[in-house]
Write an enzyme that holds these catalytic residues in place. Structure first.
Site, short mmCIF file in Angstrom:
data_model
loop_
_atom_site.label_atom_id
_atom_site.label_comp_id
_atom_site.label_asym_id
_atom_site.label_seq_id
_atom_site.Cartn_x
_atom_site.Cartn_y
_atom_site.Cartn_z
N ARG A 169 15.67 5.65 28.23
CA ARG A 169 14.36 5.19 28.69
C ARG A 169 14.43 3.72 29.13
O ARG A 169 15.48 3.08 29.03
CB ARG A 169 13.34 5.40 27.57
CG ARG A 169 13.07 6.88 27.27
CD ARG A 169 12.24 7.06 26.03
NE ARG A 169 10.97 6.35 26.12
CZ ARG A 169 10.20 6.08 25.07
NH1 ARG A 169 10.58 6.43 23.84
NH2 ARG A 169 9.05 5.44 25.23
N TYR A 180 17.72 8.41 17.37
CA TYR A 180 16.79 7.59 18.15
C TYR A 180 17.07 6.12 17.91
O TYR A 180 17.17 5.67 16.76
CB TYR A 180 15.33 7.90 17.77
CG TYR A 180 14.35 6.96 18.43
CD1 TYR A 180 14.16 6.99 19.81
CD2 TYR A 180 13.61 6.05 17.67
CE1 TYR A 180 13.26 6.12 20.42
CE2 TYR A 180 12.71 5.19 18.27
CZ TYR A 180 12.54 5.22 19.64
OH TYR A 180 11.66 4.36 20.24
N ARG A 201 -4.62 23.70 56.07
CA ARG A 201 -3.58 24.67 55.75
C ARG A 201 -2.73 24.26 54.54
O ARG A 201 -1.98 25.08 54.00
CB ARG A 201 -2.68 24.89 56.96
CG ARG A 201 -3.30 25.82 57.99
CD ARG A 201 -2.32 26.13 59.10
NE ARG A 201 -2.22 25.04 60.06
CZ ARG A 201 -1.25 24.91 60.95
NH1 ARG A 201 -0.26 25.79 60.99
NH2 ARG A 201 -1.25 23.90 61.80
N GLN A 207 -12.60 7.26 60.72
CA GLN A 207 -13.10 8.17 61.74
C GLN A 207 -14.01 9.19 61.06
O GLN A 207 -13.54 10.12 60.41
CB GLN A 207 -11.95 8.89 62.46
CG GLN A 207 -12.43 9.80 63.60
CD GLN A 207 -11.33 10.72 64.11
OE1 GLN A 207 -10.36 10.98 63.42
NE2 GLN A 207 -11.51 11.22 65.32
N GLY A 237 -11.58 14.41 67.41
CA GLY A 237 -10.42 14.48 68.28
C GLY A 237 -9.58 13.22 68.23
O GLY A 237 -9.98 12.17 67.69
#
Length: 458
Positions: free
Chosen positions: A334, A367, A15, A73, A78
């Site tokens: 940064r 910068y 789902r 598994q 189950g």
């Protein structure tokens, strides 16, 4: 007493409608399975056995914890069949706690209470009463004693009316668990081996079956769809918001707030709407965070103001911001950015792996990469450090009281001495002396009689 923990994480999660294994979908910045592993680690388990199946390679490569082992598994037949795969990895004595990899918010205190209820001798189930029990196994009692768990698809109409349900988590004496697992059959509507069938086996063997309960419904809610994941995310975030507000943090709107890691706050912290905190973030006293900021792995000292739309991502190196600093709006810090006290970093300024000493200012469109900036520096709009030569990074050193004019390029490695002034529009590729004006640009020329080109007629 030996404690083994089994985590069921083999399901596909149809789902979710995703190629990603269900247990790797993220809640609050971590995978569902990693949340459960964090709880398991808090209990000090001697061994954590995680059962994988769908996407096993990806799951096993994506998570980690001390004493963690994996079993697979294949196929999935189950819950009982899943735990059968884990049985050879369990100790022969002690207690086994069974958790679900898609139920991420189980508290360590609740899991510990479940183990304590088992006490190495009882079968302890984690149960809760729900107004809508659809899909859950029902707890069938004889008086106060638990006699069985009936899966929803196998329940009678009377059993469907039962509101007490099994959450999928239990604590079991390990020796008895191994014995009961060997007796499981798949004689049911689904043709699966149900782990819940061991309850009837315990009753038949005279082993007491007891119930423990979580502190809240949120702890036992599983994730089977994107809608359920979103619902659980908001529950988690609201709980985090409530804790912070109880401690005095002012949140403009606790419904528009996300913590995806650890957030520590001093006194009188204010956080506006739509802010995201990831990794480890520490906010000092009187820090103000404007709207729509993203902050990851950062320490922000007292009195600093982070204006709206600022992006701070320290990654592994971290970011530090000094007392009274002003950052943003629309700034980007940064990894390795270290701002001193009273530093100003303004709109559309990017700082990476650079230190700015007390009182330095870079207010617009600039910068700074791989730079050391001294005290009281004024760094002009449009200026940049050219720190990369195509192969290697180089450092720019700017002394105290330097003034860098607008639209300058500082070609590293280069040093600007204390008190130097760099004329606007300069490209600086050699060291600039202290206390002097340095200009590196072409002489301005005006050409009389020059006319612009015009389009030729077709």
């Amino acid at each position: 007493m030996v404690l083994d923990i089994v985590i069921m994480a083999a399901g596909k999660g149809t789902r979710m409608k995703s190629a990603r294994p269900k247990v790797l979908h993220r809640l609050a910045g971590r995978s569902l399975l990693q949340h459960v592993l964090q709880t398991a680690c808090a209990l000090g388990a001697d061994r954590i056995v995680t059962i994988t199946g769908h996407g096993a390679d990806e799951v096993e490569a994506s998570v980690g914890a001390p004493n963690l082992v994996f079993v697979r598994q294949m196929p999935q037949l189950g819950t009982g069949h899943a735990v059968q795969q884990a049985a050879p990895m369990l100790h022969d004595e002690g207690t086994t706690l069974i958790l679900n990899g898609d139920v991420p918010l189980i508290e360590a205190s609740t899991a510990r209470a479940l183990v304590d209820s088992c006490a190495g001798a009882k079968l302890a189930l984690l149960t809760i009463e729900l107004p809508d029990a659809s899909g859950y196994g029902r707890i069938v009692r004889d008086g106060d004693a638990v006699r069985a768990i009936v899966e929803h698809k196998d329940a009678t109409p009377d059993e469907h009316a039962i509101r007490e349900v099994y959450t999928g988590m239990m604590a079991v004496p390990t020796g008895a668990l191994k014995r009961w697992l060997a007796q499981l059959t798949n004689d049911n509507a689904q043709g699966e081996f149900y782990l819940t069938d061991i309850v009837a086996m315990a009753v038949a063997d005279g082993v007491p079956v007891v119930a423990a309960h979580p502190g809240s419904e949120t702890e036992v809610l599983g994730v089977n769809s994107p809608a359920q994941l979103a619902e659980l995310e908001r529950r988690y975030q609201r709980a985090r918001a409530d804790v912070l507000m109880e401690a005095g943090v002012r949140l403009a709107d606790p419904a528009r707030f996300d913590v995806r890691g650890e957030l520590a706050c001093g006194s009188d912290v204010e956080i506006d709407v739509n802010c995201i905190f990831e990794g480890s973030v520490d906010l000092g006293d009187n820090v103000r965070i404007g709207a729509n900021c993203m902050i990851r792995n950062a320490r922000i000292a007292a009195g600093a103001v982070i204006h709206p739309f600022t992006h701070i991502d320290g990654e592994a190196l971290g970011v530090t911001i000094g007392a009274g600093a002003l950052v943003g709006p629309f700034a980007r810090l940064r990894p390795g950015a270290a701002l001193g006290d009273e530093v100003h970093v303004g709109n559309f300024v990017e700082v990476k792996n650079s230190t700015l000493a007390k009182g330095a200012k870079a207010n617009h469109l600039a910068y700074l990469g791989d730079a050391s900036v001294g005290e009281r520096v004024n760094y002009g709009a449009g200026s940049i450090t050219a720190n990369y030569d195509g192969a290697n990074k180089h450092r720019t050193v700017i002394g105290n009281d330097v003034h860098v004019g607008s639209n300058c390029v500082l070609v590293a490695p280069v040093t600007l001495g204390d008190g130097a002034t760099i004329g606007g529009g300069s490209t600086i590729s050699k060291d600039a002396p202290a206390g002097q004006l340095t200009v590196a640009r072409a002489k301005q020329v005006s050409l009389p009689g020059w006319t612009r080109p015009v389009k030729k007629a077709k």
